[in-house]
Design a protein around this motif. Sequence first.
Motif, PDB file in Angstrom:
ATOM      1  N   ASP A  43      26.891  70.457  37.672  1.00  0.00           N
ATOM      2  CA  ASP A  43      26.422  71.762  37.272  1.00  0.00           C
ATOM      3  C   ASP A  43      26.065  72.792  38.680  1.00  0.00           C
ATOM      4  OD1 ASP A  43      24.881  73.767  35.950  1.00  0.00           O
ATOM      5  OD2 ASP A  43      23.187  72.881  35.410  1.00  0.00           O
ATOM      6  N   LEU A  44      26.684  73.743  38.374  1.00  0.00           N
ATOM      7  CA  LEU A  44      26.691  74.844  39.572  1.00  0.00           C
ATOM      8  C   LEU A  44      25.965  75.964  39.356  1.00  0.00           C
ATOM      9  CD1 LEU A  44      30.365  74.426  41.486  1.00  0.00           C
ATOM     10  CD2 LEU A  44      28.025  73.042  41.659  1.00  0.00           C
ATOM     11  N   SER A  45      25.487  76.022  37.974  1.00  0.00           N
ATOM     12  CA  SER A  45      24.744  77.210  37.355  1.00  0.00           C
ATOM     13  C   SER A  45      23.833  77.961  38.491  1.00  0.00           C
ATOM     14  CB  SER A  45      23.935  76.878  36.375  1.00  0.00           C
ATOM     15  OG  SER A  45      22.943  76.067  36.217  1.00  0.00           O
ATOM     16  N   GLY A  46      22.883  77.113  39.381  1.00  0.00           N
ATOM     17  CA  GLY A  46      21.956  77.618  40.228  1.00  0.00           C
ATOM     18  C   GLY A  46      22.209  77.545  41.679  1.00  0.00           C
ATOM     19  N   VAL A  47      23.686  77.584  41.884  1.00  0.00           N
ATOM     20  CA  VAL A  47      24.201  77.697  43.222  1.00  0.00           C
ATOM     21  C   VAL A  47      24.674  78.933  43.597  1.00  0.00           C
ATOM     22  CG1 VAL A  47      25.962  76.634  44.665  1.00  0.00           C
ATOM     23  CG2 VAL A  47      24.558  75.144  43.333  1.00  0.00           C
ATOM     24  N   LEU A  60      36.260  72.517  40.863  1.00  0.00           N
ATOM     25  CA  LEU A  60      35.115  73.270  41.398  1.00  0.00           C
ATOM     26  C   LEU A  60      35.450  74.989  40.808  1.00  0.00           C
ATOM     27  CD1 LEU A  60      32.976  73.878  43.491  1.00  0.00           C
ATOM     28  CD2 LEU A  60      34.979  74.102  45.325  1.00  0.00           C
ATOM     29  N   ARG A  61      36.708  75.271  40.630  1.00  0.00           N
ATOM     30  CA  ARG A  61      36.901  76.630  40.050  1.00  0.00           C
ATOM     31  C   ARG A  61      36.334  76.694  38.776  1.00  0.00           C
ATOM     32  NH1 ARG A  61      36.977  80.533  37.771  1.00  0.00           N
ATOM     33  NH2 ARG A  61      38.619  82.247  37.806  1.00  0.00           N
ATOM     34  N   ALA A  62      36.551  75.612  37.737  1.00  0.00           N
ATOM     35  CA  ALA A  62      36.059  75.580  36.531  1.00  0.00           C
ATOM     36  C   ALA A  62      34.663  75.784  36.325  1.00  0.00           C
ATOM     37  CB  ALA A  62      36.649  74.213  35.969  1.00  0.00           C
ATOM     38  N   ALA A  63      33.938  74.961  37.518  1.00  0.00           N
ATOM     39  CA  ALA A  63      32.406  74.989  37.318  1.00  0.00           C
ATOM     40  C   ALA A  63      32.017  76.154  37.878  1.00  0.00           C
ATOM     41  CB  ALA A  63      31.851  73.950  38.263  1.00  0.00           C
ATOM     42  N   LEU A  64      32.757  77.048  38.416  1.00  0.00           N
ATOM     43  CA  LEU A  64      32.199  78.264  38.775  1.00  0.00           C
ATOM     44  C   LEU A  64      32.834  79.251  37.821  1.00  0.00           C
ATOM     45  CD1 LEU A  64      32.601  78.008  42.693  1.00  0.00           C
ATOM     46  CD2 LEU A  64      30.411  78.027  41.531  1.00  0.00           C
ATOM     47  N   ASP A  65      33.168  79.357  36.722  1.00  0.00           N
ATOM     48  CA  ASP A  65      33.955  80.274  35.953  1.00  0.00           C
ATOM     49  C   ASP A  65      32.789  81.288  35.499  1.00  0.00           C
ATOM     50  OD1 ASP A  65      36.189  81.221  34.462  1.00  0.00           O
ATOM     51  OD2 ASP A  65      35.297  80.335  32.701  1.00  0.00           O
ATOM     52  N   GLY A  66      33.117  82.546  35.950  1.00  0.00           N
ATOM     53  CA  GLY A  66      32.055  83.585  35.292  1.00  0.00           C
ATOM     54  C   GLY A  66      31.148  83.593  36.675  1.00  0.00           C
ATOM     55  N   ARG A  67      31.373  82.925  37.803  1.00  0.00           N
ATOM     56  CA  ARG A  67      30.394  83.279  38.823  1.00  0.00           C
ATOM     57  C   ARG A  67      31.257  83.738  39.911  1.00  0.00           C
ATOM     58  NH1 ARG A  67      26.381  79.895  39.586  1.00  0.00           N
ATOM     59  NH2 ARG A  67      25.529  81.419  41.009  1.00  0.00           N
TER      60      ARG A  67
END
Length: 415
Positions: A165-169, A191-198
């Motif tokens: 979970d990278l939501s708070g990064v 990593l790209r998928a975990a940051l989608d929309g960020r």
Amino acid sequence: MSAPPPETYAGRACPVCGRPGGQPVHEVAAVPVHSCLVMDTRADAVAIGQGSLAVVLCHGCGAMANRLFSSDAMAYSARYEDSQAFSTTFLDYARGLAGRWVTDWHLEGRTVLEVGAGRGDFSRLLAAAGAGRVVAMDPTLDPARFGEPDDRVALVTEAFGAGTDLSGVDAVAMRHVLEHVDDPGALLRDLRAALDGRDDVPVLVELPEAGRILAEGAFWDVYHEHCNYLTRDVAVELFESAGFSVHAATLAYSGQYVHVEALPTGTVRPMRLPSSVAAGLARDADRFRSAAREQVATLARAVEQSAPTGRVVVWGSGSKGTAFLHALGPTARLVDAVVDVNPHLWGKHVAGTGHPIVAPGTLADEAVELVVAMNPVYATEIRAELDRLSPGARLLALGHAGVGAERVLTPRRRA
């Protein structure tokens, strides 16, 4: 350096893009599977498991990968000691890099995730540079080895994965991880998928620059832990094909490293390497094979000529030192010891050859004839120590101190 038979790897596809075939670059039949494990006894060091090198250049994507790499043989743990933070030269460099990333990407007071944090040294530096909170993530992290706790640094003894979970990064830093991963593109796509929309979260990566390895015939920079080798151009294409927009890709540390700074704002697509880049890589890879053979022969002669008149030591017990000693073959027996500034390695032994690892101060006990330094970046630092401990020693540093620079070979100093 005996080579594994071609039939053992000729049919294996590129692990980065899946294309078959390619151009052989470097083969060694048997090498230690780990270069940086802390080995308590010579017997343990000599008995370490072995793997093979069959580095092949893919003409499709430009990645060079060890087609005989075995991830099952890897045993990363808290015993894996690869910290360079005890060198003032490296510490100054790393502190400067941490400060630049924090400043350039406005990470003051923000949360940074460091993937593959190792001993946690760089996470401390990011916090000291102004990051509000740093999450150091690595399955080999050891709180005892990390030392004095830092309220700004949280230790997470896990590996990054598709479910992280990278939501708070606010930023992701990753230094010297991709070269250890059989399929670095898959990691970047996760990593790209975990940051989608960020779209505003930078990914800041440091990895070895393989163009320098090819240019120097640097056989000491090819070992089992590093299962892939990327030039700057190939690294940029890998990131962009994984869905990142690369904002900068700069060489650092005398051309040894490349820093890729990217944002997750691109689209995942197949790798596309320009034909001109592919042709240049093919030429450089072909030259590497002969250059590496010449380097081994020249360096073995230097050791053989110096050993009859005094002690010969290697400075640097990490992966470079292990690969160098292994390549020397029988000549390695003429090397008395390996010096390292990392106190966690003193009294230990080099994987594969079993050479004792000693503190720099031991060089004052008996005159040294030749010191072979594994990295020219540290030549000034090492020379200063030698002038204090063993002034007559000659210093030979492998490789170049920078692109186009000559090999560092200091004249013998008379006491």
